[in-house]
Design an enzyme around this catalytic site. Structure first.
Site, short mmCIF file in Angstrom:
data_model
loop_
_atom_site.label_atom_id
_atom_site.label_comp_id
_atom_site.label_asym_id
_atom_site.label_seq_id
_atom_site.Cartn_x
_atom_site.Cartn_y
_atom_site.Cartn_z
N ASP A 165 0.46 -1.62 -0.08
CA ASP A 165 -0.22 -0.49 -0.02
C ASP A 165 1.16 1.53 -0.01
O ASP A 165 0.68 1.98 -0.97
CB ASP A 165 -0.38 -0.55 1.18
CG ASP A 165 -1.52 -1.25 1.47
OD1 ASP A 165 -1.85 -2.37 0.49
OD2 ASP A 165 -2.61 -0.68 2.18
N LYS A 182 -3.39 -6.27 3.47
CA LYS A 182 -3.96 -7.16 3.14
C LYS A 182 -3.69 -8.68 3.29
O LYS A 182 -4.58 -9.70 3.44
CB LYS A 182 -4.44 -6.77 1.70
CG LYS A 182 -4.85 -5.40 0.97
CD LYS A 182 -5.63 -4.40 2.46
CE LYS A 182 -6.08 -3.25 2.09
NZ LYS A 182 -4.69 -3.09 2.54
N SER A 199 -6.19 5.11 4.27
CA SER A 199 -5.26 4.58 5.30
C SER A 199 -5.19 4.24 6.43
O SER A 199 -5.99 5.49 7.34
CB SER A 199 -3.54 5.22 4.53
OG SER A 199 -2.82 4.75 5.76
N CYS A 228 4.91 -0.77 9.02
CA CYS A 228 4.43 0.96 8.99
C CYS A 228 4.15 0.14 10.63
O CYS A 228 3.70 -0.22 11.50
CB CYS A 228 3.09 1.27 8.31
SG CYS A 228 3.37 1.01 6.71
#
Length: 585
Positions: free
Chosen positions: A86, A129, A475, A199
């Site tokens: 992403d 995902k 996000s 992240c």
């Protein structure tokens, strides 16, 4: 007399008997021995990929999982599936592949395990995902299995402070606004991501890893350990051993993923200000588990759950700080203290979530997770709005920093690119409501995240003075008054397709409303003139997904088409009834 457990019930069909000699011959060519094939075969579903830090270290962890399986008496067989980053694809056409990849991850794991009759599975996940995709597959297969999260990246260090990828996205907007030089942006870019791991804030990957641990399908204490911490190898080895114990006990995913377990997962998301993407993913997981769950359940649970974790994107701390403070187990303990945890729900270890939560070890003096009598907010971060723009609902993340009521003129864009260009050209003003449509599950297709747009707005200093709504997604790093997953989506003729620049849009968080100040009659007139746009893709996986995907309010899933997909005409009739009811109210 208790019937003995056949731990090779699946693989015995694959490799036992004279007629299975060809199968054994091919497996021996790979390097497996007769002794290997007499043991339970355990699939190691890896989501390793070289394109992103989130998953790049999973080969190392897979080797440790395999060692644990072997020590506990099984034969591990590793295979790989896809992943889409992403953070890298964000703001481009490639981002449309992200949510679609969830379905491909689930489908591919399911196919490999069904095709090779594995007795159990350990699924390794990293970026967003891959976590729900892996869990969806495990629920479909319903063989003894668990998920292991690869862990969070360490924060970068820049100008004496900790930074994450969120800071880089927001710096793009600051640079466009003249608040940062290109050289400063480049230095930040060079330091934000110091190595492997997903992240670092309570963005989607860490949100979903926490949700699955509290759900019970990952061993408690495993997800919090950072990607490059030496203890992660031990966690992986223990996961390999654990799956053999799970196989012996014949504990299966659908026994774990109950309504109570899903409510626990939602409470964990709400208590930590987690990503709105969790709504899509937990709805999809519930579908695979055969558990009834609706979008409004998230709002109901969030209203009763205190916000206790001070985590980015809106708070002060990152995932590694949470680990140092006591980890996800500490969050579970806080939920237990607040009586927001169904303590009797079983977990993959065989212990209940209540028993796991009571084992929390809080670091003295930590400031990351508040006690329940001193929360950051008395209610959680997930809010679901309805109204004449979103008859089926939409999702907002509230953390106490956003306005609770905003009314302003709509600035309407039919793609993310158009919206981002307007933001970069400083065309968005204080009080505007930015509308980005035709980015939903069908319309995108793929329901892109809008972090490039939202972060640029924050970087320009507009984060608290404008609002944004979209039939796409946000996000987990998004902050501000942002309503995503607006349903029905524009491509299906939902009311968001009828908005025009200048229409007055009203957010009312307390009333749980999102409305445009237009009458039902005017909306009907616009509806009569609306025509669906041509599909953006006519062949390939994108076209197939657009034809099969359900509404975001149902998890944007494929594979339940007969019972879930709603024809446009039926959606339009439902929309008209809803807006008439809203006008009467």
């Amino acid at each position: 007399m208790v019937k003995p457990v056949d731990e090779r019930a699946n693989s015995r069909v694959l490799v036992d008997g004279l007629d299975r000699a060809p199968a054994r011959a091919m497996l021996k060519a790979v390097g497996f021995t007769d002794d290997d094939l007499r043991r339970p075969l355990i699939g190691i579903a890896n989501t390793w990929i070289e394109v992103m830090p989130c998953n790049v270290h999973l080969r190392r962890l897979a080797e440790r999982v395999k060692a644990g399986v072997r020590e506990a008496g099984g034969t591990p067989i590793e295979f790989n599936t896809i992943a889409v980053s992403d953070g890298i694809a964000m703001g481009t056409e490639g981002m449309k592949a992200s949510l679609i990849s969830r379905e491909v991850v689930a489908d591919s794991i399911e196919l490999v395990v069904r095709g090779h009759l594995f007795d159990g599975v350990v699924a390794l996940s990293g970026c967003d995902k891959t976590i729900p995709g892996a869990v969806m597959a495990l629920l479909r297969l319903n063989v003894p299995s668990l998920m292991l999260y690869g862990g969070s990246i360490a924060p970068g260090q820049h100008d004496g402070r900790s930074v994450t990828i969120q800071d880089v996205f927001e710096a793009v907007g600051a640079c466009a606004a003249g608040r940062m030089t290109e050289q400063q942006l480049r230095r930040l870019e060079d330091h934000a991501c110091p190595g492997a791991g997903a992240c670092g804030g309570q963005f989607t990957a860490n949100t979903m890893a926490m949700a699955i641990e509290v759900l019970g399908l990952s061993p408690m204490g495993s997800a919090s350990v950072p990607a490059m911490d030496s203890k992660k190898d031990t966690v992986a080895f223990d996961a390999g051993r654990l799956v053999m114990d799970v196989l012996h006990r014949q504990l299966r995913p659908r026994q774990i993923v109950t309504r109570a377990a899903l409510e626990n997962a939602i409470a964990a998301v709400a208590a930590t200000g987690g990503s709105t993407n969790s709504v899509l993913h937990l709805l999809a997981i519930a579908r695979e588990a055969g558990v009834r769950l609706a979008i409004d359940d998230f709002d109901r649970i969030s209203k009763k759950t205190p916000l206790v974790a001070d985590l980015k994107p809106w708070g002060r701390f990152v995932a590694t700080d949470l680990y140092d403070a006591g980890g996800i187990t500490l969050v579970a303990q806080r939920l237990l203290d607040a009586r927001r945890l169904h303590a009797e729900a079983i977990t993959i270890t065989g212990r209940t979530i209540g028993e796991e939560a009571r084992q929390a070890r809080e670091t003295p003096g930590q400031q990351v997770v508040r006690p329940v009598d001193r929360p950051l907010s008395p209610t959680g971060g997930l809010v679901v709005l309805h109204g004449n723009i979103a008859p089926e609902g939409c999702v907002v993340k509230m953390t106490g920093h956003e306005p609770v009521r905003l009314e302003g003129p709509a600035r309407v864009f039919d793609s993310e690119e158009d919206a981002f260009a307007a933001v970069q050209q400083r065309q968005i003003d204080t009080g505007d409501v930015v509308v980005v449509r035709y980015e939903g599950p069908k319309g995108g297709p793929g329901m892109r995240e809008m972090l490039a747009v939202t972060a640029a707005l924050v970087g320009q200093g507009l984060g608290e003075s404008i609002a944004l709504l979209t039939d796409g997604r946000f996000s987990g790093a998004t902050r501000g008054l942002m309503a995503g997953h607006v349903a029905p989506e524009a491509a299906c003729g939902g009311p968001i397709a009828l908005l025009r620049t200048g229409d007055v849009v009203r957010f009312d968080i307390a009333a749980r409303r999102l409305d445009v100040k237009l009458s039902a009659a005017e909306l009907q007139r616009r509806q009569a003139r609306w025509r669906p746009p041509p599909p953006r893709y006519r062949t390939g996986v994108m076209a197939k997904y657009a034809q099969l995907v359900s509404s975001a309010s149902e998890g944007a899933v494929t594979g339940f088409v007969q019972s879930m997909a709603t024809p446009v005409r039926r959606q339009n009739r439902r929309m008209v009834r809803a807006v008439r009811a809203a006008d009467r109210a």
